[in-house]
Design a protein around this motif. Structure first.
Motif, PDB file in Angstrom:
ATOM      1  N   UNK A 157       1.192  -1.192   0.074  1.00 27.14           N
ATOM      2  CA  UNK A 157       0.029   0.465   0.554  1.00 27.14           C
ATOM      3  C   UNK A 157       1.541   1.197  -0.455  1.00 27.14           C
ATOM      4  N   UNK A 158       2.156   1.155   0.883  1.00 32.12           N
ATOM      5  CA  UNK A 158       3.152   2.252   0.725  1.00 32.12           C
ATOM      6  C   UNK A 158       3.524   2.230  -0.890  1.00 32.12           C
ATOM      7  N   UNK A 159       3.393   1.916  -1.352  1.00 31.61           N
ATOM      8  CA  UNK A 159       4.588   1.497  -2.669  1.00 31.61           C
ATOM      9  C   UNK A 159       3.649   2.680  -3.125  1.00 31.61           C
ATOM     10  N   UNK A 160       2.119   1.654  -2.737  1.00 30.35           N
ATOM     11  CA  UNK A 160       0.896   2.407  -3.783  1.00 30.35           C
ATOM     12  C   UNK A 160       1.361   4.422  -3.641  1.00 30.35           C
ATOM     13  N   UNK A 161       1.416   4.327  -2.338  1.00 24.42           N
ATOM     14  CA  UNK A 161       1.183   5.967  -1.981  1.00 24.42           C
ATOM     15  C   UNK A 161       2.173   7.100  -2.537  1.00 24.42           C
ATOM     16  N   UNK A 162       3.189   5.967  -2.374  1.00 20.97           N
ATOM     17  CA  UNK A 162       4.569   7.087  -2.927  1.00 20.97           C
ATOM     18  C   UNK A 162       4.593   7.777  -4.069  1.00 20.97           C
ATOM     19  N   UNK A 163       4.084   6.688  -5.214  1.00 24.11           N
ATOM     20  CA  UNK A 163       4.292   8.559  -6.733  1.00 24.11           C
ATOM     21  C   UNK A 163       3.390   8.924  -6.558  1.00 24.11           C
ATOM     22  N   UNK A 164       2.167   8.599  -6.031  1.00 26.15           N
ATOM     23  CA  UNK A 164       0.927   9.600  -6.256  1.00 26.15           C
ATOM     24  C   UNK A 164       1.604  10.636  -5.399  1.00 26.15           C
ATOM     25  N   UNK A 165       1.875  10.564  -4.104  1.00 20.28           N
ATOM     26  CA  UNK A 165       2.105  11.691  -3.278  1.00 20.28           C
ATOM     27  C   UNK A 165       3.560  12.516  -3.869  1.00 20.28           C
ATOM     28  N   UNK A 166       4.765  12.204  -4.877  1.00 19.23           N
ATOM     29  CA  UNK A 166       5.475  12.374  -5.480  1.00 19.23           C
ATOM     30  C   UNK A 166       5.180  13.391  -6.937  1.00 19.23           C
ATOM     31  N   UNK A 167       3.890  13.150  -7.214  1.00 18.59           N
ATOM     32  CA  UNK A 167       3.706  13.924  -8.361  1.00 18.59           C
ATOM     33  C   UNK A 167       2.325  14.507  -7.423  1.00 18.59           C
ATOM     34  N   UNK A 168       2.353  14.988  -6.535  1.00 22.99           N
ATOM     35  CA  UNK A 168       1.353  16.366  -6.092  1.00 22.99           C
ATOM     36  C   UNK A 168       0.111  15.955  -5.728  1.00 22.99           C
ATOM     37  N   UNK A 169       0.115  14.708  -5.621  1.00 21.02           N
ATOM     38  CA  UNK A 169      -1.751  14.843  -5.169  1.00 21.02           C
ATOM     39  C   UNK A 169      -1.354  14.682  -3.578  1.00 21.02           C
ATOM     40  N   UNK A 170      -3.186  15.204  -2.524  1.00 14.48           N
ATOM     41  CA  UNK A 170      -3.173  15.478  -1.769  1.00 14.48           C
ATOM     42  C   UNK A 170      -4.076  14.620  -0.615  1.00 14.48           C
ATOM     43  N   UNK A 171      -3.980  14.507  -0.166  1.00 13.25           N
ATOM     44  CA  UNK A 171      -4.175  13.241   0.742  1.00 13.25           C
ATOM     45  C   UNK A 171      -5.869  12.552   0.736  1.00 13.25           C
ATOM     46  N   UNK A 172      -6.479  13.803   0.052  1.00 14.66           N
ATOM     47  CA  UNK A 172      -7.856  13.761  -0.162  1.00 14.66           C
ATOM     48  C   UNK A 172      -7.868  12.832  -1.061  1.00 14.66           C
ATOM     49  N   UNK A 173      -7.264  13.700  -2.589  1.00 16.67           N
ATOM     50  CA  UNK A 173      -7.452  12.959  -3.382  1.00 16.67           C
ATOM     51  C   UNK A 173      -6.457  11.107  -3.780  1.00 16.67           C
ATOM     52  N   UNK A 174      -5.933  10.743  -3.027  1.00 15.80           N
ATOM     53  CA  UNK A 174      -5.282   9.741  -2.708  1.00 15.80           C
ATOM     54  C   UNK A 174      -6.517   8.716  -2.658  1.00 15.80           C
ATOM     55  N   UNK A 175      -7.073   9.238  -1.606  1.00 20.69           N
ATOM     56  CA  UNK A 175      -7.728   8.285  -0.520  1.00 20.69           C
ATOM     57  C   UNK A 175      -9.034   8.364  -1.785  1.00 20.69           C
ATOM     58  N   UNK A 176      -9.135   9.365  -2.581  1.00 21.88           N
ATOM     59  CA  UNK A 176     -10.569   9.197  -3.226  1.00 21.88           C
ATOM     60  C   UNK A 176     -10.381   7.570  -4.417  1.00 21.88           C
ATOM     61  N   UNK A 177      -8.720   7.967  -5.170  1.00 29.85           N
ATOM     62  CA  UNK A 177      -8.245   7.137  -5.869  1.00 29.85           C
ATOM     63  C   UNK A 177      -8.000   5.503  -5.661  1.00 29.85           C
TER      64      UNK A 177
END
Length: 216
Positions: A157-177
């Motif tokens: 799960x952390x490996x899924x989240x890390x690239x999204x953080x790096x691409x500038x997505x916020x917590x809410x956007x990542x949660x929805x995705x």
């Protein structure tokens, strides 16, 4: 090259002194009976190499002298001469500054070759122990590689989240995705920073860039 021989047996010191002095490029400038005397003679003569026995009872051992000599006189190369074909001894003295480890039953030619190799800036280990040394360094490199491998440090799960953080997505956007809660995203980010020893989001982004997570 100027050499000091340290061994608790006079006959050994004399024998090696004759062997080395016979070489055109070697001169034994002093001999010592224990580690303390060896240290004092190194301080006095500043030799290129000290040939140091590990065990010199009842005086100070070569194990102790190795660290002291290396710390105070780093320009003097230390070659351990011993009867102990022992991995633990070898690893200990090499980690504490020795440049060579050779057994007393080695041929004269091997000793002379070892001293020349160390004098030229190399490291010499008795051939029977070289395999152990290589294995130790390979295992160490593998361990270090594992410690720096995000795929072995982070959860899926952390490996899924890390690239999204790096691409500038916020917590809410990542949660929805990823169909998870915002609190879950925040918890994973916090765990990632703890695991990777990072302090904040910019450092997390920098890590992701370095590890090419933007390509994910």
């Amino acid at each position: 090259m100027k050499i000091i021989i340290a061994d608790d047996h006079a006959v050994v010191r004399t024998g090696f002194m004759h062997i080395l002095n016979y070489q055109d490029d070697m001169e034994v400038v002093a001999t010592a009976a224990d580690g303390l005397e060896a240290y004092e003679l190194v301080a006095k003569h500043r030799p290129d190499i000290i040939l140091l026995d590990l065990s010199m009872p009842p005086g100070q051992s070569g194990l102790i002298a190795t660290g002291k000599i290396h710390e105070d006189f780093p320009e003097t190369k230390i070659v351990i001469l011993t009867m102990y074909d022992d991995e633990e001894y070898m690893f200990h003295v090499l980690k504490n500054g020795a440049s060579g480890y050779i057994l007393k039953n080695a041929p004269d030619e091997e000793l002379i070759s070892a001293l020349r190799e160390v004098y030229d800036g190399g490291t010499y280990v008795h051939p029977s122990m070289a395999t152990s040394l290589v294995r130790e360094f390979v295992q160490k490199d593998r361990k270090l590689a594992d410690e720096d491998d995000p795929f072995k440090i982070l959860s899926k799960r952390e490996i899924e989240i890390l690239p999204l953080v790096a691409k500038g997505y916020g917590n809410k956007e990542i949660a929805e995705m990823l169909y998870i809660s915002v609190k879950t995203v925040e918890a994973h980010k916090s765990k990632m920073m703890d695991k990777l020893h990072l302090k904040n989001r910019p450092e997390l982004v920098e890590y992701a860039l370095r590890k090419k997570f933007l390509n994910f």
